[in-house]
Motif scaffolding. Structure first.
Motif, PDB file in Angstrom:
ATOM      1  N   ALA A   1      -6.395   0.660   4.918  1.00 55.94           N
ATOM      2  CA  ALA A   1      -6.721   0.356   3.530  1.00 55.94           C
ATOM      3  C   ALA A   1      -8.193  -0.014   3.387  1.00 55.94           C
ATOM      4  N   TRP A  61       0.825  -1.202   0.000  1.00 53.70           N
ATOM      5  CA  TRP A  61       0.000   0.000   0.000  1.00 53.70           C
ATOM      6  C   TRP A  61       0.860   1.253   0.000  1.00 53.70           C
ATOM      7  N   ILE A  67      -3.654   5.627   2.028  1.00 53.55           N
ATOM      8  CA  ILE A  67      -4.521   4.983   3.022  1.00 53.55           C
ATOM      9  C   ILE A  67      -4.598   5.793   4.318  1.00 53.55           C
TER      10      ILE A  67
END
Length: 228
Positions: A217, A160, A165
């Motif tokens: 996320a 990620w 996020i």
């Protein structure tokens, strides 16, 4: 008076400032003496013309009564309970601010993701440090110093992007507001997990980053769905 329903994962400690009643001065002294955290006084709330405003004088202040009020705040920070008492005696309404990058760093996430991560961490039986929640629906997880510099790479290794996020590390050069500091009319900073003897030893960022990144996320994906 702010009445708080204690969320899942809250622990009690007799030595920790009581959010509903303990003065800011006593809270600051306790943080310095019992947790060995550096503290410094920030802005405060004052009533002008029947309305509450930040002592900085900015009518549009983003964090009324909950930010540093001098550029030299880092040099004014103290780990001495006696020095903290002197500073808050001069201005008892000053917010209680804690510099990061010294005794701890902080991992900041959206509140919804924070509570999801807390539940997951408890199921995993992970060691947790203190956690605050702010009136702006953010949560901050206290971890060992040095965490902020690792966050971007650690989150990337999990697949990620930390910015995408909304997972941020706060280290040297930053600070956090501590309970019972109040942010204007929005409410007070609170403990989601209070400091106690069990969490005196803080976790490494590596231990918490996976459940935090997963929760962030998931929350980011849910937010995209809600706004689609």
């Amino acid at each position: 008076m702010l009445i708080v329903d204690e969320p899942m994962g809250v622990t009690e400690a007799a030595q920790v400032p009581h959010q509903r009643s303990e003065p800011l001065l006593d809270a600051a002294v306790r943080y310095a003496e019992e947790r060995h955290w550096d503290v410094f006084p920030g802005a405060w709330l004052e009533v002008v013309g029947g309305r509450e405003r930040c002592s900085c004088g900015d009518a549009g202040c983003a964090l009324p009564g909950a930010h540093a009020d001098r550029p030299d705040w880092a040099g004014r920070s103290t780990g001495s309970g006696a020095a903290a008492r002197r500073m808050w005696t001069r201005q008892p309404r000053s917010s209680v601010l804690l510099p990061t990058g010294r005794a701890f760093d902080a991992l900041e996430v959206p509140e919804a993701a924070g509570f999801l991560a807390l539940a997951r961490m408890e199921r995993m039986d992970l060691t947790l440090g203190p956690v605050t929640r702010t009136p702006d629906r953010r949560m901050l997880f206290f971890v060992l110093p040095g965490a902020a510099a690792k966050v971007t790479d650690l989150v990337r290794s999990l697949g990620w992007n930390a910015g995408a996020i909304d997972l941020t590390g706060l280290g040297e050069g930053h600070y956090v507001a501590a309970p019972p500091t109040r942010v204007g009319g929005r409410g007070a900073v609170q403990w989601a997990r209070r400091p106690d003897h069990a969490n005196r030893w803080l976790p490494e960022v590596d231990e918490l980053i996976s459940p935090l990144a997963y929760a962030c996320a998931r929350e980011a994906a849910d937010a995209r769905v809600r706004t689609a």
